[in-house]
Design an enzyme around this catalytic site. Sequence first.
Site, PDB file in Angstrom:
ATOM      1  N   GLY A  27      35.369 102.541  62.121  1.00 54.30           N
ATOM      2  CA  GLY A  27      34.256 103.478  62.087  1.00 54.30           C
ATOM      3  C   GLY A  27      34.718 104.820  62.621  1.00 54.30           C
ATOM      4  N   THR A  31      38.704 105.289  63.158  1.00 54.51           N
ATOM      5  CA  THR A  31      39.341 106.275  62.276  1.00 54.51           C
ATOM      6  C   THR A  31      40.117 107.302  63.079  1.00 54.51           C
ATOM      7  OG1 THR A  31      37.628 105.978  60.594  1.00 54.51           O
ATOM      8  CG2 THR A  31      38.896 108.022  60.513  1.00 54.51           C
ATOM      9  N   VAL A 146      32.963 102.873  79.323  1.00 53.33           N
ATOM     10  CA  VAL A 146      31.974 103.409  80.264  1.00 53.33           C
ATOM     11  C   VAL A 146      31.529 104.824  79.916  1.00 53.33           C
ATOM     12  CG1 VAL A 146      31.517 104.008  82.674  1.00 53.33           C
ATOM     13  CG2 VAL A 146      32.786 101.933  82.126  1.00 53.33           C
ATOM     14  N   LYS A 219      26.928  99.848  81.132  1.00 56.99           N
ATOM     15  CA  LYS A 219      27.905 100.667  81.856  1.00 56.99           C
ATOM     16  C   LYS A 219      27.723 100.537  83.364  1.00 56.99           C
ATOM     17  CE  LYS A 219      28.065 103.814  77.929  1.00 56.99           C
ATOM     18  NZ  LYS A 219      27.685 105.139  77.384  1.00 56.99           N
TER      19      LYS A 219
END
Length: 446
Positions: A27, A31, A146, A219
Amino acid sequence: MTMTQQSTFKPGKGIGQPVGVAVLGMGTVGTEVVRLMDEYAEEFAARIGGPLELKGIAVSDLEKQRPGVPAELLTDDAMSLVEREDVDIVVEVIGGIDYPRRIVLAALNAGKSVVTANKALVAAHADELAEAADAAQVDLYFEAAVAAAIPVVGMLRRSLAGDQVQRISGIVNGTTNYILDAMTSTGATYDDALAEATRLGYAEADPTADVEGHDAASKAAILASLGFHTRVKFDDVHTEGITKVTADDIEAARKAGYTIKLLAICEKVTNDKGEESVNARVHPTLIPSEHPLASVKESYNAIYVDSEAAGSLMFYGNGAGGAPTASAVLGDLVGAARNKVHGGRAPGDNTYANLPIAEFGEVTSRYHIDMSVADRAGVLAELATKFADSDVSLRTLRQEEEERHSRARLVIVTHSAKESKLAQIVDELSQLDYVHEINSVIRLDG
């Protein structure tokens, strides 16, 4: 991530030897990772001590056109790719939990080091992944999980390894920060700010994970685990989103000298017996306008760390996006590849402290309460008595104009008290006959 790490030194491949890399997912982030691996191949080889060789890319759709990517590198069989003998490191940028978990565990069990940007996976299965990495004596890196390019994982794992972290708080979701910043700077409603964030590509078509705080909670779990050497999972994080924040809340905060941000807060909690536990939470928070986090604009992220020896530290930058996330992934990839060439392993997190998870009700908070009450004599005195009877002291009490003449709008800021006590008094206030409505309750920090 486990109590102890095996210390057996794993010999390297040797200077000049290639390091085989498999990339799972192509994605936006994948990429960029593939592009930069090719663009900076010579520099990476010099930093590592041997060249990176891209052995394959696992994708879900082989028919999709991917200009510049040789077709022979593409496969829709990720499992076979990670088990190939010429693959030394697996880069996972698929997203999700269940499928990536199976693939990543297979890679670790096969002796491959893993670099992942998948915060949901790490927050949900950190123990299992760490145990597999330890058993195989390979690396598990997740800096990008994170705050993208902000080097907070490395800071907690290495830079502050000789210190005692006391508290971590931060803005770790760019979508919600953009929305709240737009509401603050332009007076926009939540719905209008969300629509603009969607138009600009900051918010997904389904923004639930962001605006309900789930992304930030993953996170927070990772930050708390690293900072306090205790396993904290996603389900341990008290989570509230920003969907109920109104333009009136933003304006009331401004008048009081505060800015509203969605904060991830991780800290140790000490009870009356001196026993320590760990709490992680995500919720809209009023912070003083002069605090460094209040100045974090648009989709930027920032993490503020308080430690015993180093004092207060803040890490600021792009917390999302293809290029910043790819930067963090490639930083981890270089580190893992260097270990493959030279031997050894990077430090992982260590959960030796194994502290219990604090109940949210035991956390100390301050409340900003906005309510509509009957506009009659004696209400203020009755409210003050109500708070006093609950052993909650008031810092400020401000009355503002209401459009309806029979009502008065009161804004109350409390002093610090346990979350359970503050929540109880809000519930009791809502049942009083002279309290028409609790418009909002937002916690304060600082």
